[in-house]
Design a protein around this motif. Sequence first.
Motif, PDB file in Angstrom:
ATOM      1  N   THR A  95       0.838  -1.203   0.000  1.00  0.00           N
ATOM      2  CA  THR A  95       0.000   0.000   0.000  1.00  0.00           C
ATOM      3  C   THR A  95       0.873   1.253   0.000  1.00  0.00           C
ATOM      4  N   GLN A  96       1.995   1.181   0.677  1.00  0.00           N
ATOM      5  CA  GLN A  96       2.922   2.315   0.667  1.00  0.00           C
ATOM      6  C   GLN A  96       3.432   2.579  -0.752  1.00  0.00           C
ATOM      7  N   LEU A  97       3.709   1.525  -1.470  1.00  0.00           N
ATOM      8  CA  LEU A  97       4.194   1.690  -2.846  1.00  0.00           C
ATOM      9  C   LEU A  97       3.143   2.327  -3.736  1.00  0.00           C
ATOM     10  N   LEU A  98       1.864   1.994  -3.522  1.00  0.00           N
ATOM     11  CA  LEU A  98       0.789   2.632  -4.284  1.00  0.00           C
ATOM     12  C   LEU A  98       0.753   4.143  -4.019  1.00  0.00           C
ATOM     13  N   GLY A  99       0.839   4.529  -2.746  1.00  0.00           N
ATOM     14  CA  GLY A  99       0.835   5.948  -2.390  1.00  0.00           C
ATOM     15  C   GLY A  99       2.079   6.668  -2.863  1.00  0.00           C
ATOM     16  N   ASP A 100       3.218   6.010  -2.741  1.00  0.00           N
ATOM     17  CA  ASP A 100       4.468   6.610  -3.213  1.00  0.00           C
ATOM     18  C   ASP A 100       4.400   6.892  -4.712  1.00  0.00           C
ATOM     19  N   SER A 101       3.843   5.953  -5.465  1.00  0.00           N
ATOM     20  CA  SER A 101       3.703   6.117  -6.910  1.00  0.00           C
ATOM     21  C   SER A 101       2.771   7.284  -7.230  1.00  0.00           C
ATOM     22  N   PHE A 102       1.634   7.365  -6.519  1.00  0.00           N
ATOM     23  CA  PHE A 102       0.703   8.488  -6.680  1.00  0.00           C
ATOM     24  C   PHE A 102       1.431   9.819  -6.474  1.00  0.00           C
ATOM     25  N   ALA A 103       2.203   9.929  -5.410  1.00  0.00           N
ATOM     26  CA  ALA A 103       2.899  11.186  -5.108  1.00  0.00           C
ATOM     27  C   ALA A 103       3.996  11.479  -6.126  1.00  0.00           C
ATOM     28  N   ARG A 104       4.776  10.479  -6.462  1.00  0.00           N
ATOM     29  CA  ARG A 104       5.911  10.662  -7.372  1.00  0.00           C
ATOM     30  C   ARG A 104       5.456  11.049  -8.784  1.00  0.00           C
ATOM     31  N   GLU A 105       4.405  10.397  -9.275  1.00  0.00           N
ATOM     32  CA  GLU A 105       3.941  10.669 -10.638  1.00  0.00           C
ATOM     33  C   GLU A 105       3.369  12.073 -10.769  1.00  0.00           C
ATOM     34  N   GLY A 106       2.767  12.595  -9.710  1.00  0.00           N
ATOM     35  CA  GLY A 106       2.295  13.975  -9.693  1.00  0.00           C
ATOM     36  C   GLY A 106       1.172  14.298 -10.664  1.00  0.00           C
ATOM     37  N   LYS A 107       0.388  13.318 -11.072  1.00  0.00           N
ATOM     38  CA  LYS A 107      -0.720  13.571 -11.997  1.00  0.00           C
ATOM     39  C   LYS A 107      -1.956  14.103 -11.285  1.00  0.00           C
ATOM     40  N   PHE A 108      -2.105  13.747 -10.013  1.00  0.00           N
ATOM     41  CA  PHE A 108      -3.311  14.072  -9.259  1.00  0.00           C
ATOM     42  C   PHE A 108      -2.965  14.782  -7.953  1.00  0.00           C
ATOM     43  N   VAL A 109      -3.856  15.671  -7.529  1.00  0.00           N
ATOM     44  CA  VAL A 109      -3.685  16.345  -6.236  1.00  0.00           C
ATOM     45  C   VAL A 109      -4.148  15.424  -5.112  1.00  0.00           C
ATOM     46  N   THR A 110      -5.214  14.669  -5.364  1.00  0.00           N
ATOM     47  CA  THR A 110      -5.768  13.784  -4.340  1.00  0.00           C
ATOM     48  C   THR A 110      -5.914  12.361  -4.870  1.00  0.00           C
ATOM     49  N   MET A 111      -5.881  11.432  -3.925  1.00  0.00           N
ATOM     50  CA  MET A 111      -6.172  10.039  -4.239  1.00  0.00           C
ATOM     51  C   MET A 111      -7.167   9.534  -3.204  1.00  0.00           C
ATOM     52  N   LYS A 112      -8.299   9.036  -3.697  1.00  0.00           N
ATOM     53  CA  LYS A 112      -9.342   8.469  -2.844  1.00  0.00           C
ATOM     54  C   LYS A 112      -9.010   7.000  -2.595  1.00  0.00           C
ATOM     55  N   VAL A 113      -8.900   6.642  -1.302  1.00  0.00           N
ATOM     56  CA  VAL A 113      -8.580   5.276  -0.924  1.00  0.00           C
ATOM     57  C   VAL A 113      -9.587   4.797   0.123  1.00  0.00           C
ATOM     58  N   PRO A 114      -9.824   3.497   0.191  1.00  0.00           N
ATOM     59  CA  PRO A 114     -10.756   3.007   1.200  1.00  0.00           C
ATOM     60  C   PRO A 114     -10.142   3.100   2.598  1.00  0.00           C
ATOM     61  N   SER A 115     -10.989   3.326   3.582  1.00  0.00           N
ATOM     62  CA  SER A 115     -10.537   3.317   4.969  1.00  0.00           C
ATOM     63  C   SER A 115     -10.339   1.878   5.412  1.00  0.00           C
ATOM     64  N   ALA A 116      -9.218   1.615   6.074  1.00  0.00           N
ATOM     65  CA  ALA A 116      -8.975   0.291   6.645  1.00  0.00           C
ATOM     66  C   ALA A 116      -9.720   0.130   7.960  1.00  0.00           C
ATOM     67  N   VAL A 117     -10.221   1.235   8.487  1.00  0.00           N
ATOM     68  CA  VAL A 117     -10.854   1.238   9.805  1.00  0.00           C
ATOM     69  C   VAL A 117     -12.372   1.131   9.715  1.00  0.00           C
ATOM     70  N   VAL A 118     -12.992   1.847   8.774  1.00  0.00           N
ATOM     71  CA  VAL A 118     -14.452   1.848   8.634  1.00  0.00           C
ATOM     72  C   VAL A 118     -14.799   1.393   7.219  1.00  0.00           C
ATOM     73  N   HIS A 119     -15.302   0.178   7.121  1.00  0.00           N
ATOM     74  CA  HIS A 119     -15.664  -0.392   5.825  1.00  0.00           C
ATOM     75  C   HIS A 119     -16.670   0.519   5.113  1.00  0.00           C
ATOM     76  N   GLY A 120     -16.378   0.845   3.859  1.00  0.00           N
ATOM     77  CA  GLY A 120     -17.280   1.660   3.050  1.00  0.00           C
ATOM     78  C   GLY A 120     -16.981   3.152   3.091  1.00  0.00           C
ATOM     79  N   ASP A 121     -16.147   3.600   4.030  1.00  0.00           N
ATOM     80  CA  ASP A 121     -15.744   5.008   4.093  1.00  0.00           C
ATOM     81  C   ASP A 121     -14.397   5.185   3.398  1.00  0.00           C
ATOM     82  N   HIS A 122     -14.042   6.456   3.167  1.00  0.00           N
ATOM     83  CA  HIS A 122     -12.824   6.731   2.399  1.00  0.00           C
ATOM     84  C   HIS A 122     -11.958   7.811   3.036  1.00  0.00           C
ATOM     85  N   ASN A 123     -10.680   7.649   2.781  1.00  0.00           N
ATOM     86  CA  ASN A 123      -9.702   8.672   3.096  1.00  0.00           C
ATOM     87  C   ASN A 123      -9.287   9.316   1.778  1.00  0.00           C
ATOM     88  N   TYR A 124      -8.836  10.556   1.885  1.00  0.00           N
ATOM     89  CA  TYR A 124      -8.301  11.252   0.719  1.00  0.00           C
ATOM     90  C   TYR A 124      -6.871  11.641   1.044  1.00  0.00           C
TER      91      TYR A 124
END
Length: 153
Positions: A95-124
């Motif tokens: 999961t760290q590699l997914l986030g690192d790639s998102f940041a490094r590529e710089g195509k998007f300001v935000t990335m919507k990811v599922p919360s590991a704590v509350v099923h069905g909710d999201h972190n940005y």
Amino acid sequence: MIVYRLSKGLYKQDLSGRGAELVGGRWNSKGTAMVYTCESRALCTTEIAVHTPLGIVPFDYWLITIEVPDALPCYDLPQDQLPADWKAFPHPNATQLLGDSFAREGKFVTMKVPSAVVHGDHNYLLNPRHPEFSQVKVLDFEPFPFDERLFIK
């Protein structure tokens, strides 16, 4: 889009991603700046609660309300790109590699990811190094008292 973040008072106006850069997290490795936010106040509360030992009530927290202009690019991480153990504790390196790639590529300001704590909710996840990140604004911050019942042994 409005997102929320709970932060200690000293860092309530800090959107540099430096904290995550120093220690890493589920969605970034050490050395990658990232600002973790939630889609709701309740998810923010839950995220803090799972990282706080029972019997200790967090103090000096502030709720930060952040506006991410809708025109800024957001990547919605597809469910089929998540590793099978994405919500494991401790978090997997994948999961760290997914986030690192998102940041490094710089195509998007935000990335919507599922919360590991509350099923069905999201972190940005916010990329503070994106060229358009300056458009992201703190709208408000207010002291956030936690309900002590969440932390009783």
